[in-house]
Write a protein that holds these residues in place. Sequence first.
Motif, PDB file in Angstrom:
ATOM      1  N   UNK A 102       0.922  -1.463   0.821  1.00  0.00           N
ATOM      2  CA  UNK A 102       0.215  -0.263  -0.606  1.00  0.00           C
ATOM      3  C   UNK A 102       1.060   1.396  -0.176  1.00  0.00           C
ATOM      4  N   UNK A 103       0.639   2.399  -0.258  1.00  0.00           N
ATOM      5  CA  UNK A 103       0.500   3.884  -0.242  1.00  0.00           C
ATOM      6  C   UNK A 103      -0.485   4.595   0.776  1.00  0.00           C
ATOM      7  N   UNK A 104      -0.076   5.304   1.569  1.00  0.00           N
ATOM      8  CA  UNK A 104      -0.147   5.581   2.877  1.00  0.00           C
ATOM      9  C   UNK A 104      -0.391   7.568   2.809  1.00  0.00           C
ATOM     10  N   UNK A 105      -1.373   8.302   2.945  1.00  0.00           N
ATOM     11  CA  UNK A 105      -0.548   9.714   2.281  1.00  0.00           C
ATOM     12  C   UNK A 105      -1.757  10.462   3.834  1.00  0.00           C
ATOM     13  N   UNK A 106      -1.592  11.261   4.143  1.00  0.00           N
ATOM     14  CA  UNK A 106      -1.438  11.836   5.665  1.00  0.00           C
ATOM     15  C   UNK A 106      -1.690  13.971   5.056  1.00  0.00           C
ATOM     16  N   UNK A 107      -1.385  14.260   3.942  1.00  0.00           N
ATOM     17  CA  UNK A 107      -1.019  15.416   3.238  1.00  0.00           C
ATOM     18  C   UNK A 107      -2.355  15.479   2.743  1.00  0.00           C
ATOM     19  N   UNK A 108      -2.866  16.887   2.584  1.00  0.00           N
ATOM     20  CA  UNK A 108      -4.101  17.531   2.546  1.00  0.00           C
ATOM     21  C   UNK A 108      -4.831  16.315   0.807  1.00  0.00           C
ATOM     22  N   UNK A 109      -5.716  16.168   0.699  1.00  0.00           N
ATOM     23  CA  UNK A 109      -6.413  15.406  -0.469  1.00  0.00           C
ATOM     24  C   UNK A 109      -6.497  16.172  -1.827  1.00  0.00           C
ATOM     25  N   UNK A 110      -5.831  17.096  -1.194  1.00  0.00           N
ATOM     26  CA  UNK A 110      -6.158  18.475  -2.870  1.00  0.00           C
ATOM     27  C   UNK A 110      -4.517  17.724  -3.189  1.00  0.00           C
ATOM     28  N   UNK A 111      -3.453  17.393  -2.391  1.00  0.00           N
ATOM     29  CA  UNK A 111      -2.129  17.468  -2.872  1.00  0.00           C
ATOM     30  C   UNK A 111      -2.027  15.714  -3.394  1.00  0.00           C
ATOM     31  N   UNK A 112      -3.092  15.441  -3.062  1.00  0.00           N
ATOM     32  CA  UNK A 112      -2.828  13.067  -3.522  1.00  0.00           C
ATOM     33  C   UNK A 112      -1.858  13.436  -5.380  1.00  0.00           C
ATOM     34  N   UNK A 113      -2.442  14.559  -5.969  1.00  0.00           N
ATOM     35  CA  UNK A 113      -2.004  14.181  -7.130  1.00  0.00           C
ATOM     36  C   UNK A 113      -0.448  14.304  -6.891  1.00  0.00           C
ATOM     37  N   UNK A 114       0.474  14.678  -6.236  1.00  0.00           N
ATOM     38  CA  UNK A 114       1.670  14.560  -6.132  1.00  0.00           C
ATOM     39  C   UNK A 114       2.066  12.576  -5.071  1.00  0.00           C
ATOM     40  N   UNK A 115       3.324  12.680  -5.926  1.00  0.00           N
ATOM     41  CA  UNK A 115       3.583  10.939  -5.476  1.00  0.00           C
ATOM     42  C   UNK A 115       4.192  11.379  -4.075  1.00  0.00           C
ATOM     43  N   UNK A 116       5.381  12.315  -4.331  1.00  0.00           N
ATOM     44  CA  UNK A 116       6.006  12.170  -2.502  1.00  0.00           C
ATOM     45  C   UNK A 116       4.816  12.777  -1.346  1.00  0.00           C
ATOM     46  N   UNK A 117       3.763  13.200  -2.003  1.00  0.00           N
ATOM     47  CA  UNK A 117       2.794  12.988  -0.118  1.00  0.00           C
ATOM     48  C   UNK A 117       2.722  11.542  -0.079  1.00  0.00           C
ATOM     49  N   UNK A 118       2.956  10.429  -1.018  1.00  0.00           N
ATOM     50  CA  UNK A 118       2.221   9.204  -0.447  1.00  0.00           C
ATOM     51  C   UNK A 118       3.876   7.939  -0.464  1.00  0.00           C
ATOM     52  N   UNK A 119       3.751   7.659   0.652  1.00  0.00           N
ATOM     53  CA  UNK A 119       4.563   6.579   1.352  1.00  0.00           C
ATOM     54  C   UNK A 119       4.318   5.672   1.587  1.00  0.00           C
ATOM     55  N   UNK A 120       5.282   4.402   1.395  1.00  0.00           N
ATOM     56  CA  UNK A 120       4.812   2.888   1.273  1.00  0.00           C
ATOM     57  C   UNK A 120       4.382   2.705   3.022  1.00  0.00           C
ATOM     58  N   UNK A 121       3.859   1.675   2.747  1.00  0.00           N
ATOM     59  CA  UNK A 121       3.397   0.976   3.610  1.00  0.00           C
ATOM     60  C   UNK A 121       3.302  -0.816   2.974  1.00  0.00           C
ATOM     61  N   UNK A 122       4.283  -1.100   3.180  1.00  0.00           N
ATOM     62  CA  UNK A 122       4.028  -3.033   3.400  1.00  0.00           C
ATOM     63  C   UNK A 122       3.743  -3.557   3.809  1.00  0.00           C
ATOM     64  N   UNK A 123       3.234  -4.661   3.474  1.00  0.00           N
ATOM     65  CA  UNK A 123       2.416  -5.476   4.779  1.00  0.00           C
ATOM     66  C   UNK A 123       3.663  -6.409   4.779  1.00  0.00           C
ATOM     67  N   UNK A 124       4.646  -6.924   5.645  1.00  0.00           N
ATOM     68  CA  UNK A 124       5.921  -8.078   5.505  1.00  0.00           C
ATOM     69  C   UNK A 124       5.685  -9.063   6.010  1.00  0.00           C
ATOM     70  N   UNK A 125       4.715  -8.519   7.025  1.00  0.00           N
ATOM     71  CA  UNK A 125       4.206 -10.625   8.213  1.00  0.00           C
ATOM     72  C   UNK A 125       3.418  -9.917   8.598  1.00  0.00           C
ATOM     73  N   UNK A 126       2.236 -11.306   8.576  1.00  0.00           N
ATOM     74  CA  UNK A 126       1.056 -11.049   9.031  1.00  0.00           C
ATOM     75  C   UNK A 126       0.369 -12.190   9.795  1.00  0.00           C
TER      76      UNK A 126
END
Length: 177
Positions: A102-126
């Motif tokens: 997944x990728x996650x963002x906490x920046x405001x929605x209007x900035x969603x088009x910017x790739x750098x506001x999304x951080x990677x969130x990988x589930x490595x074990x479950x």
Amino acid sequence: MWVYVALLTATMAYAAAQDTSGVLVQPVADVDLQRYSGRWHEVARLPNRFQDRCASETTAEYALLANGQVQVVNRCRRADGSLMQAEGRARRADRDGPASRLEVRFAPRFLSFLPMVWGEYWILDLTEDYSAALVGEPGREYLWLLSRTPTLDAPTRNRLVQVARAQGFPVERLLWS
């Protein structure tokens, strides 16, 4: 604001370039996001700047939305007793890829088009019963051990730490909740 975004991007690129372990970070094959939804308690994490003020009771609440995205609400208690909260959104990193990347963002929605506001969130074990998870990202800068309860039994905790160590994370730096 743009200076901050540029610095963050440069920092992430530098961290990725510093990986000399030769070991690839691998998420689990797939995740049922409906089962993954709900409250998770932080058991341990690598130190990070956006959680510097968190002293205790750190939780993440996930809710699967109709559009396939995930609502994210992170909370923690500061040392002065006040509650801190951040709301965001998560989505699949690749529309056709596994839900474990997944990728996650906490920046405001209007900035969603910017790739750098999304951080990677990988589930490595479950765990099979979705009671504990290991979450990180390919740059090995961020890592969390999560549990459905505030504490985690020793065998499961040890397993998650071993998976993180095998994938090259600096587990000796973990902060335990």
